[in-house]
Design a protein around this motif. Sequence first.
Motif, PDB file in Angstrom:
ATOM      1  N   CYS A 206       0.142  38.989  72.175  1.00  0.00           N
ATOM      2  CA  CYS A 206      -1.407  39.186  72.220  1.00  0.00           C
ATOM      3  C   CYS A 206      -1.707  39.391  73.748  1.00  0.00           C
ATOM      4  N   ARG A 207      -3.024  39.789  73.842  1.00  0.00           N
ATOM      5  CA  ARG A 207      -3.811  39.533  75.129  1.00  0.00           C
ATOM      6  C   ARG A 207      -5.079  38.701  75.149  1.00  0.00           C
ATOM      7  N   LEU A 208      -4.884  38.044  76.076  1.00  0.00           N
ATOM      8  CA  LEU A 208      -6.289  37.261  76.245  1.00  0.00           C
ATOM      9  C   LEU A 208      -7.509  37.836  76.782  1.00  0.00           C
ATOM     10  N   LYS A 209      -7.468  39.103  77.291  1.00  0.00           N
ATOM     11  CA  LYS A 209      -8.903  39.954  77.752  1.00  0.00           C
ATOM     12  C   LYS A 209      -8.244  41.408  77.517  1.00  0.00           C
ATOM     13  N   ARG A 210      -9.192  42.292  77.289  1.00  0.00           N
ATOM     14  CA  ARG A 210      -9.220  43.775  77.089  1.00  0.00           C
ATOM     15  C   ARG A 210      -8.368  44.073  78.501  1.00  0.00           C
ATOM     16  N   ARG A 211      -7.372  45.169  78.189  1.00  0.00           N
ATOM     17  CA  ARG A 211      -6.847  45.660  79.316  1.00  0.00           C
ATOM     18  C   ARG A 211      -6.531  47.092  78.961  1.00  0.00           C
ATOM     19  N   ALA A 212      -6.705  48.085  80.033  1.00  0.00           N
ATOM     20  CA  ALA A 212      -6.625  49.290  79.639  1.00  0.00           C
ATOM     21  C   ALA A 212      -5.206  49.867  79.291  1.00  0.00           C
ATOM     22  N   SER A 213      -4.238  49.432  80.013  1.00  0.00           N
ATOM     23  CA  SER A 213      -2.830  49.681  79.731  1.00  0.00           C
ATOM     24  C   SER A 213      -2.106  49.005  78.615  1.00  0.00           C
ATOM     25  N   THR A 214      -2.764  48.343  77.840  1.00  0.00           N
ATOM     26  CA  THR A 214      -1.829  47.545  76.903  1.00  0.00           C
ATOM     27  C   THR A 214      -2.202  47.916  75.553  1.00  0.00           C
ATOM     28  N   ASP A 215      -1.181  47.814  74.472  1.00  0.00           N
ATOM     29  CA  ASP A 215      -1.673  48.180  73.224  1.00  0.00           C
ATOM     30  C   ASP A 215      -1.392  46.775  72.154  1.00  0.00           C
ATOM     31  N   LYS A 216      -1.533  45.802  72.976  1.00  0.00           N
ATOM     32  CA  LYS A 216      -1.251  44.447  72.104  1.00  0.00           C
ATOM     33  C   LYS A 216      -3.041  44.084  71.561  1.00  0.00           C
ATOM     34  N   ILE A 217      -2.960  43.522  70.560  1.00  0.00           N
ATOM     35  CA  ILE A 217      -4.234  42.989  69.921  1.00  0.00           C
ATOM     36  C   ILE A 217      -4.828  41.855  70.838  1.00  0.00           C
ATOM     37  N   THR A 218      -5.947  41.568  70.524  1.00  0.00           N
ATOM     38  CA  THR A 218      -6.517  40.584  71.390  1.00  0.00           C
ATOM     39  C   THR A 218      -6.200  39.229  70.842  1.00  0.00           C
ATOM     40  N   CYS A 219      -6.033  37.969  71.527  1.00  0.00           N
ATOM     41  CA  CYS A 219      -5.684  36.776  71.069  1.00  0.00           C
ATOM     42  C   CYS A 219      -6.989  36.209  70.237  1.00  0.00           C
ATOM     43  N   ASP A 220      -7.018  35.672  69.219  1.00  0.00           N
ATOM     44  CA  ASP A 220      -8.152  35.184  68.536  1.00  0.00           C
ATOM     45  C   ASP A 220      -8.178  33.706  68.557  1.00  0.00           C
ATOM     46  N   GLY A 221      -7.718  32.864  69.333  1.00  0.00           N
ATOM     47  CA  GLY A 221      -7.640  31.621  69.587  1.00  0.00           C
ATOM     48  C   GLY A 221      -7.032  30.734  68.407  1.00  0.00           C
ATOM     49  N   THR A 222      -6.394  31.460  67.232  1.00  0.00           N
ATOM     50  CA  THR A 222      -5.457  30.439  66.504  1.00  0.00           C
ATOM     51  C   THR A 222      -3.982  30.389  66.734  1.00  0.00           C
ATOM     52  N   GLU A 223      -3.643  30.760  68.080  1.00  0.00           N
ATOM     53  CA  GLU A 223      -2.284  30.694  68.491  1.00  0.00           C
ATOM     54  C   GLU A 223      -1.999  29.257  68.636  1.00  0.00           C
ATOM     55  N   ASN A 224      -0.769  28.479  68.232  1.00  0.00           N
ATOM     56  CA  ASN A 224      -0.496  27.112  68.405  1.00  0.00           C
ATOM     57  C   ASN A 224       0.819  27.094  69.148  1.00  0.00           C
ATOM     58  N   ILE A 225       0.680  26.234  70.270  1.00  0.00           N
ATOM     59  CA  ILE A 225       1.919  26.222  70.910  1.00  0.00           C
ATOM     60  C   ILE A 225       2.788  25.258  70.239  1.00  0.00           C
ATOM     61  N   LEU A 226       2.362  24.127  69.606  1.00  0.00           N
ATOM     62  CA  LEU A 226       3.245  23.326  68.857  1.00  0.00           C
ATOM     63  C   LEU A 226       4.229  24.125  67.793  1.00  0.00           C
ATOM     64  N   LYS A 227       3.923  25.196  67.328  1.00  0.00           N
ATOM     65  CA  LYS A 227       4.632  26.180  66.437  1.00  0.00           C
ATOM     66  C   LYS A 227       5.539  27.104  67.207  1.00  0.00           C
ATOM     67  N   LEU A 228       5.405  26.897  68.444  1.00  0.00           N
ATOM     68  CA  LEU A 228       6.057  28.074  69.149  1.00  0.00           C
ATOM     69  C   LEU A 228       7.625  27.489  69.316  1.00  0.00           C
ATOM     70  N   GLN A 229       8.696  28.273  69.190  1.00  0.00           N
ATOM     71  CA  GLN A 229      10.093  27.893  69.223  1.00  0.00           C
ATOM     72  C   GLN A 229      10.218  28.442  70.842  1.00  0.00           C
ATOM     73  N   SER A 230      10.157  27.589  71.819  1.00  0.00           N
ATOM     74  CA  SER A 230      10.183  28.021  73.379  1.00  0.00           C
ATOM     75  C   SER A 230      10.598  26.835  74.024  1.00  0.00           C
ATOM     76  N   GLN A 231      11.664  27.195  75.055  1.00  0.00           N
ATOM     77  CA  GLN A 231      11.875  25.973  76.258  1.00  0.00           C
ATOM     78  C   GLN A 231      10.427  25.670  76.812  1.00  0.00           C
ATOM     79  N   TYR A 232       9.385  26.061  76.573  1.00  0.00           N
ATOM     80  CA  TYR A 232       8.101  25.716  77.279  1.00  0.00           C
ATOM     81  C   TYR A 232       7.800  24.372  77.116  1.00  0.00           C
ATOM     82  N   LYS A 233       8.058  23.916  75.675  1.00  0.00           N
ATOM     83  CA  LYS A 233       7.922  22.627  75.485  1.00  0.00           C
ATOM     84  C   LYS A 233       8.666  21.611  75.664  1.00  0.00           C
TER      85      LYS A 233
END
Length: 695
Positions: A206-233
């Motif tokens: 998703c995108r955090l702010k509108r960009r002209a060249s992207t077709d991603k939807i805008t992030c709505d704030g419900t994204e949860n990093i704890l549920k993310l399967q990533s080495q980030y954590k």
Amino acid sequence: MSVTVLVVIVSVSLQVSHYATCACLSDKHQYPTFFRTIPSDQFQADALAKLVKHFGWTWIGAIRSDSDYGNNGMASFLQAAHREGICVEYSESFYRTHPRSRIQRVADVIRRATAVVVVAFAAAGDMRILLEELAREPSPPRQWVGSEAWVTDSDMLRFNVCTGAIGVGIQRSVIPGLRDFLVDLSPAQVAASPVLTEFWEDAFNCRLKRRASTDKITCDGTENILKLQSQYKDTSQLRITNMVYKAVYAIAHAIHNVVCKEANSTTLWCDRDTKMKSSQVLSQMKRVNFSQNGYHVSFDANGDPVATYELVNWQKSKSGSIELVTVGQYDASLPTGQEFSINKNITWAEGDTQVPVSVCSQSCPRGTRKVLQKGKPICCYDCTSCPEGEINNKTDSTDCFPCPKEFWPSAKRDICLPKPVEFLSYDEVLGIILATFSVGGACLAIVTAAVFFRHRATAIVKANNSELSFLLLFSLALCFLCSLTFIGAPANWSCMLRHTAFGITFVLCISCVLGKTIVVLMAFRATLPGNNVMKWFGPLQQRMTVVFFTLIQVLICTLWLVLSPPFPIKNLTTYKERIILECALGSAIGFWAVLGYIGLLAMFCFVLAVLGRKLPDNFNEAKLITFSMLIFCAVWITFIPAYVSSPGKFTVAVEIFAILASTFGLIVCIFVPKCFIILFRPEKNTKKCMMSKNI
């Protein structure tokens, strides 16, 4: 690893890097204000060389990135390897942008080489290209030793060809509070960081702010990093991040030491408005010495930290995937030989549990020495046995050492053993045989004397000068017994006794024979009309003749013993592998004078016996004496070359044999015929038969 640095600037002249590893940055003439919290590649090269040496690998291959990182790091490694006695079979460089033919050539070198261990000082991107090429056509099992740039890269763990790889890695650290901070970030905080914004948009599509060249939807704030399967954590594998952490704290400590002063022993006063000079902070950076998060932080004169690394090993998990396992530590500040501490089992190439062997030549065992192979490195050699008389009690030695004079190498030539001491003893067969003949000969002389004494009144005993006969038998018994002094370990007394006893008893014996010969000749002349010669050679004169000739030998022996007597020696030259105990002559002139005098008397006696051998009387002993002297002279003439050429204890055996042979010759030729007549032909033992022309 790139030489790009994270630079934290306090004024314009102080730099603290968390990532720059080039050894060139340790030059304080060029970089006087440079510090870093990551060890330089010089320390890493030393650690890799010591790691290779620690496991006994002396024959290795070397590959490197064709970049400043790889070329400089490998140059340092090769110098360190040379100091450790490690030989390099090949050294190849490559880069990710090189044509595939170049990468294939490096891969083929690895496949064809005999070195089992391959040390790779390369960046992760370069190693990826090479390992992909090796995966197309696997090489024989290779034990990989890697620099931290690729061996700790989690993306490289997919290459099974490197299972069992071992290397050094920057120390990990769990930074307190970092994980909580990362998982609690709000979209607004993320949007303030370009790096986090990119991560967020990729992770949640998703995108955090509108960009002209992207077709991603805008992030709505419900994204949860704890549920993310990533080495980030996962903050348990932070290596470079830990270096940043230490660098920030190092600067903080330096600034703190500039602005804060101790008011007294319990109070610290800090002036936050103090205008700091770069020289002040630089001075305090050199003195930084603290512990943070379980790690010690300080800098040496070159601005480098104490070199500590983790030893990491690529091990297969139960699921079949390769995991990076820390198996030990390396601390360059510890004494030589104690830098490594290994606390877990290591998996080697192809999952083997035994340390692989990578040597050009197998170790040379004790008793051999290394001989370098022409045109090859010092690690390539042949093992040859030590030369005769030398040993080597160490493995892989280039030299053998001679044993002390009284020692000789063992069969394996790894230790010196005392040389066996050899002499003619009563315990060996030859000594027993000679002693038996000696005692037997003495007994024969005694028995003969007893027979003569028992029949002393008979014609044959009276006709043969019984007094000289008994004295001759006594001297013959002594001659037999004197040979016993030649058997046994030589001592001062035995060396002097054996030669003098032999010389005197033989002269006594020959003097008696000479006396009997003269008596025969004089008796014949006395039977001629008008000849009264026997009155000049009566019993007294016979005794005086024996005494006179014997005293001359006694005088010769006395001079020999006084001036230069025989003495025992250890003969170390005849045989290299054993010691011969023997009697040195002392004075060779004395020895040959004794023998020469005996020979002179024997020749004189022989000549007289020959002159009287055809005298017509039946009691004539001249024939018997002639034969006995012939045997005597033949024995002692052959004795001389045999004595000179016989080695060791056989010299003594030859001398004893000569004594026994000549003595037996005398007693058999002179007395056995008479004893035969006395015992078995008594009818001929009469005066009538003795006076007869024919018996």
